[in-house]
Design a protein around this motif. Structure first.
Motif, PDB file in Angstrom:
ATOM      1  N   HIS A 273     -57.600 -68.165 -44.333  1.00 19.77           N
ATOM      2  CA  HIS A 273     -57.846 -66.974 -45.145  1.00 19.77           C
ATOM      3  C   HIS A 273     -56.826 -66.751 -46.253  1.00 19.77           C
ATOM      4  CE1 HIS A 273     -61.040 -65.868 -42.444  1.00 19.77           C
ATOM      5  NE2 HIS A 273     -60.216 -66.021 -41.422  1.00 19.77           N
ATOM      6  N   GLY A 274     -55.857 -67.626 -46.401  1.00 22.16           N
ATOM      7  CA  GLY A 274     -54.894 -67.496 -47.481  1.00 22.16           C
ATOM      8  C   GLY A 274     -53.621 -66.783 -47.078  1.00 22.16           C
ATOM      9  N   ALA A 275     -52.722 -66.698 -48.049  1.00 20.62           N
ATOM     10  CA  ALA A 275     -51.378 -66.195 -47.793  1.00 20.62           C
ATOM     11  C   ALA A 275     -51.340 -64.707 -47.467  1.00 20.62           C
ATOM     12  CB  ALA A 275     -50.476 -66.494 -48.983  1.00 20.62           C
ATOM     13  N   VAL A 276     -52.148 -63.903 -48.110  1.00 15.95           N
ATOM     14  CA  VAL A 276     -52.101 -62.459 -47.863  1.00 15.95           C
ATOM     15  C   VAL A 276     -52.450 -62.151 -46.413  1.00 15.95           C
ATOM     16  CG1 VAL A 276     -53.114 -60.224 -48.469  1.00 15.95           C
ATOM     17  CG2 VAL A 276     -52.535 -61.845 -50.265  1.00 15.95           C
ATOM     18  N   VAL A 277     -53.534 -62.728 -45.933  1.00 12.61           N
ATOM     19  CA  VAL A 277     -53.934 -62.520 -44.539  1.00 12.61           C
ATOM     20  C   VAL A 277     -52.915 -63.181 -43.608  1.00 12.61           C
ATOM     21  CG1 VAL A 277     -55.713 -63.008 -42.816  1.00 12.61           C
ATOM     22  CG2 VAL A 277     -56.369 -62.269 -45.110  1.00 12.61           C
ATOM     23  N   GLY A 278     -52.421 -64.349 -43.969  1.00 18.19           N
ATOM     24  CA  GLY A 278     -51.425 -65.033 -43.148  1.00 18.19           C
ATOM     25  C   GLY A 278     -50.135 -64.241 -43.014  1.00 18.19           C
ATOM     26  N   VAL A 279     -49.639 -63.715 -44.120  1.00 17.58           N
ATOM     27  CA  VAL A 279     -48.416 -62.903 -44.084  1.00 17.58           C
ATOM     28  C   VAL A 279     -48.658 -61.627 -43.279  1.00 17.58           C
ATOM     29  CG1 VAL A 279     -46.816 -61.525 -45.482  1.00 17.58           C
ATOM     30  CG2 VAL A 279     -47.429 -63.846 -46.202  1.00 17.58           C
ATOM     31  N   SER A 280     -49.819 -61.018 -43.467  1.00 20.90           N
ATOM     32  CA  SER A 280     -50.152 -59.803 -42.701  1.00 20.90           C
ATOM     33  C   SER A 280     -50.156 -60.091 -41.203  1.00 20.90           C
ATOM     34  CB  SER A 280     -51.511 -59.259 -43.124  1.00 20.90           C
ATOM     35  OG  SER A 280     -51.500 -58.899 -44.479  1.00 20.90           O
ATOM     36  N   GLY A 281     -50.756 -61.213 -40.812  1.00 23.27           N
ATOM     37  CA  GLY A 281     -50.767 -61.598 -39.405  1.00 23.27           C
ATOM     38  C   GLY A 281     -49.364 -61.855 -38.885  1.00 23.27           C
ATOM     39  N   GLY A 282     -48.531 -62.526 -39.691  1.00 21.43           N
ATOM     40  CA  GLY A 282     -47.147 -62.778 -39.288  1.00 21.43           C
ATOM     41  C   GLY A 282     -46.342 -61.500 -39.143  1.00 21.43           C
ATOM     42  N   LEU A 283     -46.535 -60.573 -40.076  1.00 22.79           N
ATOM     43  CA  LEU A 283     -45.842 -59.280 -39.980  1.00 22.79           C
ATOM     44  C   LEU A 283     -46.271 -58.522 -38.734  1.00 22.79           C
ATOM     45  CD1 LEU A 283     -45.997 -58.123 -43.720  1.00 22.79           C
ATOM     46  CD2 LEU A 283     -43.976 -58.907 -42.465  1.00 22.79           C
ATOM     47  N   LEU A 284     -47.582 -58.522 -38.468  1.00 20.12           N
ATOM     48  CA  LEU A 284     -48.096 -57.839 -37.276  1.00 20.12           C
ATOM     49  C   LEU A 284     -47.536 -58.474 -36.006  1.00 20.12           C
ATOM     50  CD1 LEU A 284     -49.931 -55.704 -36.025  1.00 20.12           C
ATOM     51  CD2 LEU A 284     -51.824 -57.337 -36.228  1.00 20.12           C
ATOM     52  N   PHE A 285     -47.523 -59.802 -35.963  1.00 15.51           N
ATOM     53  CA  PHE A 285     -46.926 -60.497 -34.816  1.00 15.51           C
ATOM     54  C   PHE A 285     -45.464 -60.097 -34.652  1.00 15.51           C
ATOM     55  CE2 PHE A 285     -44.394 -64.146 -33.315  1.00 15.51           C
ATOM     56  CZ  PHE A 285     -44.897 -64.265 -32.033  1.00 15.51           C
ATOM     57  N   GLY A 286     -44.742 -60.029 -35.769  1.00 11.39           N
ATOM     58  CA  GLY A 286     -43.331 -59.641 -35.711  1.00 11.39           C
ATOM     59  C   GLY A 286     -43.125 -58.235 -35.189  1.00 11.39           C
ATOM     60  N   VAL A 287     -43.957 -57.294 -35.633  1.00  9.42           N
ATOM     61  CA  VAL A 287     -43.831 -55.907 -35.167  1.00  9.42           C
ATOM     62  C   VAL A 287     -44.125 -55.821 -33.671  1.00  9.42           C
ATOM     63  CG1 VAL A 287     -44.841 -53.594 -35.352  1.00  9.42           C
ATOM     64  CG2 VAL A 287     -44.266 -54.870 -37.420  1.00  9.42           C
ATOM     65  N   ILE A 288     -45.168 -56.498 -33.230  1.00  7.42           N
ATOM     66  CA  ILE A 288     -45.486 -56.485 -31.796  1.00  7.42           C
ATOM     67  C   ILE A 288     -44.365 -57.157 -30.999  1.00  7.42           C
ATOM     68  CG2 ILE A 288     -47.082 -57.356 -30.035  1.00  7.42           C
ATOM     69  CD1 ILE A 288     -49.323 -56.927 -32.140  1.00  7.42           C
ATOM     70  N   SER A 289     -43.790 -58.217 -31.549  1.00  7.14           N
ATOM     71  CA  SER A 289     -42.681 -58.897 -30.870  1.00  7.14           C
ATOM     72  C   SER A 289     -41.467 -57.982 -30.735  1.00  7.14           C
ATOM     73  CB  SER A 289     -42.294 -60.168 -31.627  1.00  7.14           C
ATOM     74  OG  SER A 289     -43.351 -61.094 -31.591  1.00  7.14           O
ATOM     75  N   ILE A 290     -41.236 -57.123 -31.726  1.00  9.73           N
ATOM     76  CA  ILE A 290     -40.139 -56.156 -31.617  1.00  9.73           C
ATOM     77  C   ILE A 290     -40.381 -55.246 -30.419  1.00  9.73           C
ATOM     78  CG2 ILE A 290     -39.123 -54.080 -32.659  1.00  9.73           C
ATOM     79  CD1 ILE A 290     -39.450 -55.428 -35.378  1.00  9.73           C
ATOM     80  N   LEU A 291     -41.621 -54.791 -30.291  1.00 10.97           N
ATOM     81  CA  LEU A 291     -41.954 -53.889 -29.197  1.00 10.97           C
ATOM     82  C   LEU A 291     -41.787 -54.551 -27.828  1.00 10.97           C
ATOM     83  CD1 LEU A 291     -45.124 -52.230 -30.754  1.00 10.97           C
ATOM     84  CD2 LEU A 291     -42.802 -51.297 -30.653  1.00 10.97           C
ATOM     85  N   LEU A 292     -41.973 -55.872 -27.785  1.00 14.60           N
ATOM     86  CA  LEU A 292     -41.863 -56.606 -26.527  1.00 14.60           C
ATOM     87  C   LEU A 292     -40.474 -57.205 -26.290  1.00 14.60           C
ATOM     88  CD1 LEU A 292     -45.272 -58.520 -26.735  1.00 14.60           C
ATOM     89  CD2 LEU A 292     -44.761 -56.458 -25.410  1.00 14.60           C
ATOM     90  N   SER A 293     -39.583 -57.077 -27.278  1.00 13.14           N
ATOM     91  CA  SER A 293     -38.281 -57.728 -27.220  1.00 13.14           C
ATOM     92  C   SER A 293     -37.236 -56.871 -26.507  1.00 13.14           C
ATOM     93  CB  SER A 293     -37.786 -58.038 -28.632  1.00 13.14           C
ATOM     94  OG  SER A 293     -36.503 -58.593 -28.581  1.00 13.14           O
ATOM     95  N   ARG A 294     -36.251 -57.564 -25.984  1.00 13.03           N
ATOM     96  CA  ARG A 294     -35.106 -56.890 -25.370  1.00 13.03           C
ATOM     97  C   ARG A 294     -33.829 -57.171 -26.140  1.00 13.03           C
ATOM     98  NH1 ARG A 294     -36.434 -58.851 -19.328  1.00 13.03           N
ATOM     99  NH2 ARG A 294     -38.425 -57.809 -19.167  1.00 13.03           N
ATOM    100  N   SER A 295     -33.922 -57.860 -27.261  1.00 13.52           N
ATOM    101  CA  SER A 295     -32.711 -58.264 -27.976  1.00 13.52           C
ATOM    102  C   SER A 295     -32.625 -57.640 -29.371  1.00 13.52           C
ATOM    103  CB  SER A 295     -32.645 -59.785 -28.074  1.00 13.52           C
ATOM    104  OG  SER A 295     -33.771 -60.268 -28.783  1.00 13.52           O
ATOM    105  N   ILE A 296     -32.796 -56.341 -29.434  1.00 11.23           N
ATOM    106  CA  ILE A 296     -32.650 -55.628 -30.697  1.00 11.23           C
ATOM    107  C   ILE A 296     -31.280 -54.970 -30.691  1.00 11.23           C
ATOM    108  CG2 ILE A 296     -33.586 -53.830 -32.197  1.00 11.23           C
ATOM    109  CD1 ILE A 296     -35.468 -56.254 -31.718  1.00 11.23           C
ATOM    110  N   VAL A 297     -30.437 -55.339 -31.646  1.00 18.78           N
ATOM    111  CA  VAL A 297     -29.109 -54.748 -31.721  1.00 18.78           C
ATOM    112  C   VAL A 297     -28.958 -53.831 -32.934  1.00 18.78           C
ATOM    113  CG1 VAL A 297     -28.016 -56.622 -30.433  1.00 18.78           C
ATOM    114  CG2 VAL A 297     -28.122 -56.748 -32.921  1.00 18.78           C
TER     115      VAL A 297
END
Length: 174
Positions: free
Chosen positions: A48-72
């Protein structure tokens, strides 16, 4: 209707990335691991191109923050998660289906480039926020660069190999 299909695919690929992030080949003691978590994000960017790809990566990153234990620190969280995985979506600018030698070289170069961008985000985060883990007398930037390459290089090699196998299948682009 097409937008809804893309949104559903983004949700599915992000969910698959989350699942794959838990299936680790090996994990580093202070964070970082080798998995195929980037592969669905690359497929999303290819389709789907870079815009959709970047959006998916950002969403993955935000969800990963919520699931992470290593936020300083909030900046560390942004560097290590949304930014580091958002840049993976940029691969959609260059990756294309093709079986010629030039297509393989272009696709590998694109994946190495976005992998280096992700690596840079992790090195910056590590040098600034995790310098306490560096052995005494070791430069924090050098320590961060070495630490992060120990898991990102194998992860990129495995991801590139898997992505190239998938790219050669034209059905991925339908």
């Amino acid at each position: 209707m097409q937008k809804v299909k893309i949104q559903i695919e983004v949700a599915m690929m992000v969910a698959l990335s989350i699942v794959l992030s838990y299936l680790k080949v090996f994990a580093m003691p202070n964070g970082g691991s080798v998995s195929l978590q980037m592969l669905p994000l690359i497929v999303l960017a290819m389709r789907h191109g870079a815009v959709v790809g970047v959006s998916g990566g950002l969403l993955f990153g935000v969800i990963s923050i919520l699931l992470s234990r290593s936020i300083v620190h909030p900046i560390q969280a942004i560097l290590d998660y949304p930014l580091a995985f958002g840049v993976i979506g940029l691969s959609g600018l260059w990756i294309r289906y093709g079986r010629s030698w030039n297509d393989y070289v272009r696709n590998i170069a694109a994946l190495v480039f976005v992998g280096l961008l992700r690596y840079a985000a992790h090195v910056i985060s590590g040098a600034i926020f995790f310098s306490a883990y560096a052995p005494e007398g070791t430069n924090a930037w050098i320590y961060s660069a070495i630490y992060n390459v120990t898991y990102l290089a194998p992860e990129m090699l495995v991801t590139i190999a898997a992505a190239l196998l998938m790219i050669t299948r034209k059905s991925m682009f339908k």
